[in-house]
Design a protein around this motif. Sequence first.
Motif, PDB file in Angstrom:
ATOM      1  N   SER A 280       1.036  -1.097  -0.315  1.00 29.17           N
ATOM      2  CA  SER A 280       0.206   0.032   0.155  1.00 29.17           C
ATOM      3  C   SER A 280       0.875   1.132   0.324  1.00 29.17           C
ATOM      4  CB  SER A 280      -0.634  -0.298   1.575  1.00 29.17           C
ATOM      5  OG  SER A 280      -0.038  -0.164   2.155  1.00 29.17           O
ATOM      6  N   ASN A 281       2.217   1.435  -0.036  1.00 29.26           N
ATOM      7  CA  ASN A 281       2.949   2.655   0.306  1.00 29.26           C
ATOM      8  C   ASN A 281       4.121   1.872  -0.382  1.00 29.26           C
ATOM      9  OD1 ASN A 281       3.750   4.868   1.236  1.00 29.26           O
ATOM     10  ND2 ASN A 281       4.238   4.821   2.925  1.00 29.26           N
ATOM     11  N   PRO A 282       4.123   1.942  -1.406  1.00 29.39           N
ATOM     12  CA  PRO A 282       5.472   1.070  -2.383  1.00 29.39           C
ATOM     13  C   PRO A 282       6.845   2.022  -2.100  1.00 29.39           C
ATOM     14  CG  PRO A 282       4.069   1.724  -4.275  1.00 29.39           C
ATOM     15  CD  PRO A 282       3.424   1.660  -2.288  1.00 29.39           C
ATOM     16  N   ALA A 283       8.069   1.603  -2.432  1.00 22.45           N
ATOM     17  CA  ALA A 283       8.739   2.429  -2.851  1.00 22.45           C
ATOM     18  C   ALA A 283       8.966   2.861  -3.565  1.00 22.45           C
ATOM     19  CB  ALA A 283      10.219   1.992  -2.131  1.00 22.45           C
ATOM     20  N   ARG A 284       9.085   4.326  -3.988  1.00 26.58           N
ATOM     21  CA  ARG A 284      10.020   5.439  -5.175  1.00 26.58           C
ATOM     22  C   ARG A 284      10.975   5.054  -5.728  1.00 26.58           C
ATOM     23  NH1 ARG A 284       5.578   9.951  -5.137  1.00 26.58           N
ATOM     24  NH2 ARG A 284       3.864   9.191  -3.954  1.00 26.58           N
ATOM     25  N   ARG A 285      10.392   5.118  -7.265  1.00 27.16           N
ATOM     26  CA  ARG A 285      12.168   4.949  -7.750  1.00 27.16           C
ATOM     27  C   ARG A 285      12.784   5.917  -7.299  1.00 27.16           C
ATOM     28  NH1 ARG A 285       9.088   4.161 -13.117  1.00 27.16           N
ATOM     29  NH2 ARG A 285       8.886   1.457 -13.838  1.00 27.16           N
ATOM     30  N   GLY A 286      14.036   5.710  -7.543  1.00 22.51           N
ATOM     31  CA  GLY A 286      14.836   6.982  -7.218  1.00 22.51           C
ATOM     32  C   GLY A 286      15.295   7.401  -5.167  1.00 22.51           C
ATOM     33  N   SER A 287      14.319   6.239  -4.372  1.00 22.61           N
ATOM     34  CA  SER A 287      14.403   6.381  -2.741  1.00 22.61           C
ATOM     35  C   SER A 287      14.746   5.724  -2.518  1.00 22.61           C
ATOM     36  CB  SER A 287      12.744   6.810  -2.774  1.00 22.61           C
ATOM     37  OG  SER A 287      11.757   5.340  -2.944  1.00 22.61           O
ATOM     38  N   GLN A 288      15.542   6.090  -1.489  1.00 21.85           N
ATOM     39  CA  GLN A 288      16.583   4.389  -0.403  1.00 21.85           C
ATOM     40  C   GLN A 288      15.314   4.530   0.476  1.00 21.85           C
ATOM     41  OE1 GLN A 288      19.654   5.472   2.520  1.00 21.85           O
ATOM     42  NE2 GLN A 288      19.776   7.113   0.738  1.00 21.85           N
ATOM     43  N   ILE A 289      15.750   2.450  -0.017  1.00 22.01           N
ATOM     44  CA  ILE A 289      15.454   1.550   0.874  1.00 22.01           C
ATOM     45  C   ILE A 289      16.253   1.094   2.185  1.00 22.01           C
ATOM     46  CG2 ILE A 289      13.288   0.803  -0.689  1.00 22.01           C
ATOM     47  CD1 ILE A 289      15.244  -1.669  -1.402  1.00 22.01           C
ATOM     48  N   VAL A 290      15.591   0.393   3.164  1.00 23.65           N
ATOM     49  CA  VAL A 290      16.924  -0.147   4.617  1.00 23.65           C
ATOM     50  C   VAL A 290      16.209  -1.015   4.233  1.00 23.65           C
ATOM     51  CG1 VAL A 290      17.317   0.186   6.465  1.00 23.65           C
ATOM     52  CG2 VAL A 290      16.977   2.324   5.296  1.00 23.65           C
ATOM     53  N   LEU A 291      17.178  -2.528   4.151  1.00 20.23           N
ATOM     54  CA  LEU A 291      16.928  -3.774   4.602  1.00 20.23           C
ATOM     55  C   LEU A 291      17.899  -4.102   5.759  1.00 20.23           C
ATOM     56  CD1 LEU A 291      17.551  -4.663   1.131  1.00 20.23           C
ATOM     57  CD2 LEU A 291      15.488  -4.175   1.414  1.00 20.23           C
ATOM     58  N   PHE A 292      17.110  -5.722   6.239  1.00 20.14           N
ATOM     59  CA  PHE A 292      18.075  -5.909   7.775  1.00 20.14           C
ATOM     60  C   PHE A 292      18.142  -7.379   7.082  1.00 20.14           C
ATOM     61  CE2 PHE A 292      15.814  -2.175   9.539  1.00 20.14           C
ATOM     62  CZ  PHE A 292      16.621  -1.374   9.786  1.00 20.14           C
ATOM     63  N   VAL A 293      19.262  -7.984   7.313  1.00 18.99           N
ATOM     64  CA  VAL A 293      19.951  -9.576   6.900  1.00 18.99           C
ATOM     65  C   VAL A 293      20.998  -9.655   7.879  1.00 18.99           C
ATOM     66  CG1 VAL A 293      19.332  -8.907   4.316  1.00 18.99           C
ATOM     67  CG2 VAL A 293      21.508  -8.098   5.900  1.00 18.99           C
ATOM     68  N   THR A 294      21.002 -10.958   7.562  1.00 16.45           N
ATOM     69  CA  THR A 294      21.848 -12.169   8.757  1.00 16.45           C
ATOM     70  C   THR A 294      22.025 -12.925   7.829  1.00 16.45           C
ATOM     71  OG1 THR A 294      20.211 -13.705   9.243  1.00 16.45           O
ATOM     72  CG2 THR A 294      20.371 -11.656  10.800  1.00 16.45           C
ATOM     73  N   GLY A 295      23.327 -13.424   8.231  1.00 16.92           N
ATOM     74  CA  GLY A 295      24.452 -14.126   7.289  1.00 16.92           C
ATOM     75  C   GLY A 295      25.003 -13.918   6.506  1.00 16.92           C
ATOM     76  N   GLU A 296      25.531 -12.253   7.041  1.00 16.49           N
ATOM     77  CA  GLU A 296      26.422 -11.611   6.028  1.00 16.49           C
ATOM     78  C   GLU A 296      27.911 -12.716   5.976  1.00 16.49           C
ATOM     79  OE1 GLU A 296      26.560  -9.886  10.059  1.00 16.49           O
ATOM     80  OE2 GLU A 296      25.208 -10.535   8.661  1.00 16.49           O
TER      81      GLU A 296
END
Length: 94
Positions: free
Chosen positions: A1-17
């Motif tokens: 319902s609130n997609p990230a727009r092109r050119g915007s910054q997204i933040v991801l949190f991951v494990t196993g790096e």
Amino acid sequence: SNPARRGSQIVLFVTGEGVLTPPQEDGRILGLDQPQAAASVSVSVGGANAIVVYKGAIFGVTAGVLQINAVVPAAAPTGATVPLNVVIGGVSAQ
């Protein structure tokens, strides 16, 4: 319902790096030093390569959680279900 727009910054949190630089003790709560992932990190959104702005640890979180900040590429498709792919050290995860 609130997609990230092109050119915007997204933040991801991951494990196993894998190993951080400098190396950290597993489970240690991280302070102001922000170690980075030693392996290469890439992100694609809908098959379009994103620019990775940050790939490191997070203040106050345990070693082993990696934050990735990436810019949604201009060529990324739009829609409700756009695939996101993260590759760390040649290993892909969706």
